[in-house]
Motif scaffolding. Structure first.
Motif, PDB file in Angstrom:
ATOM      1  N   HIS A   1       0.820  -1.207   0.000  1.00 49.22           N
ATOM      2  CA  HIS A   1       0.000   0.000   0.000  1.00 49.22           C
ATOM      3  C   HIS A   1       0.859   1.264   0.000  1.00 49.22           C
ATOM      4  CE1 HIS A   1      -2.748   2.876   2.408  1.00 49.22           C
ATOM      5  NE2 HIS A   1      -3.035   2.982   1.132  1.00 49.22           N
ATOM      6  N   GLU A   2       1.951   1.255   0.761  1.00 49.55           N
ATOM      7  CA  GLU A   2       2.819   2.429   0.846  1.00 49.55           C
ATOM      8  C   GLU A   2       3.434   2.761  -0.509  1.00 49.55           C
ATOM      9  OE1 GLU A   2       3.104   4.510   3.428  1.00 49.55           O
ATOM     10  OE2 GLU A   2       1.541   3.268   4.341  1.00 49.55           O
TER      11      GLU A   2
ATOM     12  N   LYS B   1       0.741   4.374  -2.622  1.00 47.14           N
ATOM     13  CA  LYS B   1       0.508   5.764  -2.217  1.00 47.14           C
ATOM     14  C   LYS B   1       1.513   6.704  -2.872  1.00 47.14           C
ATOM     15  CE  LYS B   1       0.292   5.590   2.342  1.00 47.14           C
ATOM     16  NZ  LYS B   1       0.027   6.138   3.708  1.00 47.14           N
TER      17      LYS B   1
ATOM     18  N   HIS C   1     -11.586   3.538  10.726  1.00 46.83           N
ATOM     19  CA  HIS C   1     -10.169   3.174  10.622  1.00 46.83           C
ATOM     20  C   HIS C   1      -9.972   2.286   9.390  1.00 46.83           C
ATOM     21  CE1 HIS C   1      -9.517   4.948  14.490  1.00 46.83           C
ATOM     22  NE2 HIS C   1     -10.320   4.089  15.101  1.00 46.83           N
ATOM     23  N   ILE C   2      -8.802   2.379   8.775  1.00 45.72           N
ATOM     24  CA  ILE C   2      -8.598   1.617   7.524  1.00 45.72           C
ATOM     25  C   ILE C   2      -8.239   0.155   7.761  1.00 45.72           C
ATOM     26  CG2 ILE C   2      -7.929   3.656   6.205  1.00 45.72           C
ATOM     27  CD1 ILE C   2      -5.009   2.608   6.406  1.00 45.72           C
TER      28      ILE C   2
ATOM     29  N   TYR D   1      -6.493  -1.776   2.882  1.00 46.13           N
ATOM     30  CA  TYR D   1      -5.653  -1.288   1.792  1.00 46.13           C
ATOM     31  C   TYR D   1      -4.466  -2.196   1.494  1.00 46.13           C
ATOM     32  CZ  TYR D   1      -8.224   3.133   1.751  1.00 46.13           C
ATOM     33  OH  TYR D   1      -9.207   4.083   1.632  1.00 46.13           O
ATOM     34  N   ASN D   2      -4.374  -3.315   2.198  1.00 42.88           N
ATOM     35  CA  ASN D   2      -3.338  -4.308   1.910  1.00 42.88           C
ATOM     36  C   ASN D   2      -3.959  -5.494   1.180  1.00 42.88           C
ATOM     37  OD1 ASN D   2      -1.147  -2.943   3.282  1.00 42.88           O
ATOM     38  ND2 ASN D   2      -2.184  -3.474   5.201  1.00 42.88           N
TER      39      ASN D   2
ATOM     40  N   GLY E   1      -6.579  -4.087  -1.342  1.00 45.25           N
ATOM     41  CA  GLY E   1      -5.720  -2.920  -1.513  1.00 45.25           C
ATOM     42  C   GLY E   1      -5.305  -2.732  -2.961  1.00 45.25           C
TER      43      GLY E   1
ATOM     44  N   LYS F   1      -3.602   9.091  -0.410  1.00 41.31           N
ATOM     45  CA  LYS F   1      -2.466   9.015   0.523  1.00 41.31           C
ATOM     46  C   LYS F   1      -2.871   9.197   1.982  1.00 41.31           C
ATOM     47  CE  LYS F   1      -0.867  13.826   0.849  1.00 41.31           C
ATOM     48  NZ  LYS F   1      -2.186  14.426   0.534  1.00 41.31           N
ATOM     49  N   ASP F   2      -4.076   9.730   2.227  1.00 40.53           N
ATOM     50  CA  ASP F   2      -4.462  10.078   3.596  1.00 40.53           C
ATOM     51  C   ASP F   2      -5.196   8.977   4.358  1.00 40.53           C
ATOM     52  OD1 ASP F   2      -3.987  13.175   4.330  1.00 40.53           O
ATOM     53  OD2 ASP F   2      -4.237  12.952   2.183  1.00 40.53           O
ATOM     54  N   ASN F   3      -5.365   7.813   3.737  1.00 36.14           N
ATOM     55  CA  ASN F   3      -5.921   6.652   4.455  1.00 36.14           C
ATOM     56  C   ASN F   3      -7.248   6.956   5.158  1.00 36.14           C
ATOM     57  OD1 ASN F   3      -3.533   5.373   3.722  1.00 36.14           O
ATOM     58  ND2 ASN F   3      -2.557   5.707   5.701  1.00 36.14           N
TER      59      ASN F   3
ATOM     60  N   ASP G   1      -9.785   7.981  11.268  1.00 37.95           N
ATOM     61  CA  ASP G   1      -8.848   8.133  10.160  1.00 37.95           C
ATOM     62  C   ASP G   1      -9.476   9.064   9.127  1.00 37.95           C
ATOM     63  OD1 ASP G   1      -7.115   6.425  11.410  1.00 37.95           O
ATOM     64  OD2 ASP G   1      -7.683   4.656  10.252  1.00 37.95           O
TER      65      ASP G   1
END
Length: 272
Positions: free
Chosen positions: A18-19, A22, A99-100, A104-105, A109, A156-158, A226
């Motif tokens: 995920h990172e 982003k 909360h995510i 997103y994984n 994701g 990017k802000d989850n 979040d």
């Protein structure tokens, strides 16, 4: 300076990161914005160009276009449904949109990242409209431009509530593009099905409102969520505008004067 991340790098990195996605979206969001601006210019220029010309017969390309979007949306709906259910059963219903978690994984994701990118591809819908000289509504291009930019800017802000927005959009689109695919293949689909699809579209915005109201209440009372104030209000105002525009479309198409779509269907039956 963050190194450039390509589409292939994100798509082929296993397990999905995920990172990394982003960084890719953050590096391409400005390109996407200018594409959306060019899109507006191109569709209205093409509309003007087609004014005194015969519409193109794009049956073959339209069949392929609707088919790939129907398949992609269905796969995305399945993947994000599994991801959302995992969040609900492992962390609770409310936590699934504040909360995510792990959404997103993994596969959910991956499809969320592809979902964001697909909003650029969906601009192609409008080219088929203007080249075939079909009515171009404000609702259509406004919705495309705003949704695409929202998706890119907020990735990017989850944002926790984006989990639900992604899942609902994928699910509604899987049915909507399936309907378009049948229509483009020449299948006569009853007007009541189109009405129900529009109802589903409005319902997803209404559900999003309830989620946003709850998130806003929790944030106001000091609970950790979040979200960011800027994107929260961006999303809320966007969703309000969608309810108004889609609600008006629903009224004009299915209620006023018996409904344009129902009247057209009755007329076609009489002619045959």
């Amino acid at each position: 300076m963050v190194a450039e991340v390509s589409f292939l790098e994100v798509a082929t990195t296993l397990p999905f990161k995920h990172e990394l996605a982003k960084i890719h979206i953050e590096q391409t969001k400005y390109v996407a914005f200018w594409i959306s601006m060019a899109y507006v210019v191109v569709i209205f220029s093409t509309k003007a160009f087609m004014a005194n010309r015969k519409p193109f017969d794009l049956t073959g390309p339209l069949n392929l276009w609707n088919a790939w979007l129907a398949i992609f949306s269905t796969l995305g709906s399945i993947a994000t449904s599994i991801g959302l259910l995992h969040e609900i059963f492992s962390r609770g219903f409310t936590a699934s949109y504040i909360h995510i978690g792990d959404f997103y994984n993994g596969t959910s994701g991956l499809f969320t990242w592809l979902f964001v990118l697909s909003k650029v591809a969906e601009f192609g819908d409008t080219m088929f409209i203007v080249l075939r000289k079909k009515p171009l509504m404000f609702l259509h291009w406004y919705h495309h431009v705003l949704t695409m930019n929202y998706a890119f800017i907020t990735f990017k802000d989850n944002l926790g509530f984006n989990v639900w927005i992604t899942w609902m959009n994928f699910t509604v689109h899987s049915i909507m593009y399936g309907y378009y695919m049948l229509r483009s293949f020449g299948v006569k689909v009853p007007a009541w099905i189109a009405k129900n699809i529009t109802t589903m579209q409005i319902l997803q915005f209404v559900i999003t409102h309830f989620i946003l109201f709850h998130v806003g209440y929790l944030a106001a009372t000091g609970a950790p969520v979040d979200s960011t104030p800027t994107f929260y209000w961006f999303c809320l105002l966007m969703e309000i505008s969608y309810v108004v525009l889609f609600g008006n479309f629903y009224y004009q198409s299915y209620i006023k004067g018996g409904g344009k779509k129902f009247n057209a269907e009755k007329k076609e039956k009489k002619e045959h």
